[in-house]
Structure formats: structure tokens, C-alpha cells
Design a protein around this motif. Sequence first.
Motif, PDB file in Angstrom:
ATOM      1  N   ASP A 106       9.589  42.706  16.659  1.00 40.51           N
ATOM      2  CA  ASP A 106       9.413  41.438  17.369  1.00 40.51           C
ATOM      3  C   ASP A 106       9.687  41.555  18.862  1.00 40.51           C
ATOM      4  O   ASP A 106       9.356  40.643  19.635  1.00 40.51           O
ATOM      5  N   ALA A 107      10.255  42.685  19.299  1.00 42.13           N
ATOM      6  CA  ALA A 107      10.431  42.953  20.730  1.00 42.13           C
ATOM      7  C   ALA A 107       9.347  43.881  21.263  1.00 42.13           C
ATOM      8  O   ALA A 107       9.453  44.402  22.373  1.00 42.13           O
ATOM      9  N   PRO A 131       4.037  39.502  17.259  1.00 41.62           N
ATOM     10  CA  PRO A 131       5.470  39.740  17.485  1.00 41.62           C
ATOM     11  C   PRO A 131       6.271  38.501  17.866  1.00 41.62           C
ATOM     12  O   PRO A 131       7.420  38.363  17.453  1.00 41.62           O
ATOM     13  N   ASP A 132       5.695  37.581  18.642  1.00 40.89           N
ATOM     14  CA  ASP A 132       6.499  36.407  18.979  1.00 40.89           C
ATOM     15  C   ASP A 132       6.697  35.496  17.783  1.00 40.89           C
ATOM     16  O   ASP A 132       7.696  34.777  17.692  1.00 40.89           O
ATOM     17  N   GLY A 133       5.777  35.537  16.818  1.00 38.17           N
ATOM     18  CA  GLY A 133       5.998  34.820  15.562  1.00 38.17           C
ATOM     19  C   GLY A 133       7.120  35.455  14.759  1.00 38.17           C
ATOM     20  O   GLY A 133       7.934  34.762  14.144  1.00 38.17           O
ATOM     21  N   SER A 134       7.176  36.785  14.775  1.00 35.99           N
ATOM     22  CA  SER A 134       8.287  37.472  14.115  1.00 35.99           C
ATOM     23  C   SER A 134       9.604  37.138  14.794  1.00 35.99           C
ATOM     24  O   SER A 134      10.630  36.935  14.133  1.00 35.99           O
ATOM     25  N   MET A 165       7.109  40.526  25.212  1.00 30.14           N
ATOM     26  CA  MET A 165       6.335  39.299  24.986  1.00 30.14           C
ATOM     27  C   MET A 165       7.289  38.134  24.847  1.00 30.14           C
ATOM     28  O   MET A 165       8.229  38.190  24.058  1.00 30.14           O
ATOM     29  N   ALA A 166       7.093  37.089  25.595  1.00 32.15           N
ATOM     30  CA  ALA A 166       8.035  35.990  25.617  1.00 32.15           C
ATOM     31  C   ALA A 166       7.953  35.169  24.348  1.00 32.15           C
ATOM     32  O   ALA A 166       6.883  34.895  23.830  1.00 32.15           O
ATOM     33  N   SER A 167       9.119  34.767  23.836  1.00 26.46           N
ATOM     34  CA  SER A 167       9.150  33.900  22.665  1.00 26.46           C
ATOM     35  C   SER A 167       8.499  32.576  23.007  1.00 26.46           C
ATOM     36  O   SER A 167       8.695  32.007  24.066  1.00 26.46           O
ATOM     37  N   GLY A 168       7.689  32.038  22.061  1.00 24.25           N
ATOM     38  CA  GLY A 168       7.060  30.752  22.264  1.00 24.25           C
ATOM     39  C   GLY A 168       5.719  30.818  22.953  1.00 24.25           C
ATOM     40  O   GLY A 168       5.125  29.783  23.210  1.00 24.25           O
TER      41      GLY A 168
END
Length: 215
Positions: A58-59, A117-120, A1-4
Motif C-alpha cells: 500500500d506504500a 495501493p491507496d485502496g489497500s 501515492m497519497a491516501s484518498g
Amino acid sequence: MASGHYGYDRLPPIRHGLVEIDHAVFEANQAHIRSAVITTENSVPLGYTVPAFATVDDAVRRVTLDDIVANGPAVLIFYRGAWSRRCTEALRRYERELLPELYRRGVNLVGISPQLPDGSQYTRVLNNLTFPLLTDSGNVIARTLGIAHFADPNTMDTVERAGYAVGKRNSDGEWELPHPTTLILDHRRTVRFIDVRVDGLPPTHPKDILAELHS
């Protein structure tokens, strides 16, 4: 999942309102004074065996509680999310003051929140954290431990006015949050220490966590 993906990369640090008060409380408690362990009428007691669970980091890698305690005791830090300065200050402090000694002792440290997960990932990268941050989807784990609660309207308004739509970033879309809580489990998933920090109390001090592990 891409950050942001949910806009975390566009969120500025909160510097006013309730979160600023949280930060002031945290700063006022930098000097260590041993505080009493806090529990609530709903939180699980010492000796409680936490049911096995599986979640993701988070990944978006699968992590189980049995993995976490496989080699001995583990420290679980429940925090509210990237938007809470008090929580992120505590996570940074645990990175600096707690993690090196836990690593030396072979004790795992993980952070757990209801955010996606991207919030983490945003939390970990922004705060230079090296320990895993896990998603408690729907606050199932926090509810099991009796540490979940719904945020009051004033808190919700303050945070959302600052641009943090927490309900959109928690996995179930709700404003249910864990009380900031430190948990120490042994290799059988048994609770050996629980400290629930309610009503704006400062997070559990690293020295107190180490003292409990040494006892």
C-alpha cells in the motif's frame, strides 16, 4: 501515492444491502465449528507451485512472492476490497487472532486484493492492520490460482449505489474479484492449503489456519 487520491477518505462504511448480509453471516459464525475446506473446479490443487510474481504494497513498495516465503511458510489472504464488510471483518480478526501466533512462528501473513495501493492503504488504516496488503494488478495472481470471478450485476448495483465504484478502484478498472481465499505456501511456493470461500460462506477460521500450519 497519497491516501484518498481515489476518494477512499470520503467513503462511509456500508451498512445496508449485500454487505450487511455478509456481516450477518460473519457474525453468525463467530463460534468456531471446523468447516470443510472448499475448493472449486478451477482452483489450483495442493502441491501446485505458484509462479513467482512481483507486486506492490500500500506504500507502493515492490514485494515479490519469493520475499514473502523466504524464511518459510506464509499465509496469503485474498479479499475483495475495502467495500466488503465481510472481508474487512475477517482481516481484523486475522490481525487479532492469527497474526500474533504467526509472528511467534516466523510465518508471514499478507492480504491481497485487486484494489489500487491507496485502496489497500485505506483498508489497512481504517481497520488498524499491521500486516502488508498487496495489489493483485488485473487479478493476474487470482486468475493463476483459479479463484477470480466477475461479480454478478446485483452485487455491482448494490455496492455502487452505496458509493463504492469498485471498477474505478481496481487496478484494471474491471469488476473482476477474487473469491475470498486462504492459501498457505511453503518456502518453495508450493500450495500446502487452499480454502476458497464461495457463495457467502464465512472466511477461513484462524484456528483452522493454525491447525494446518501445525500439521
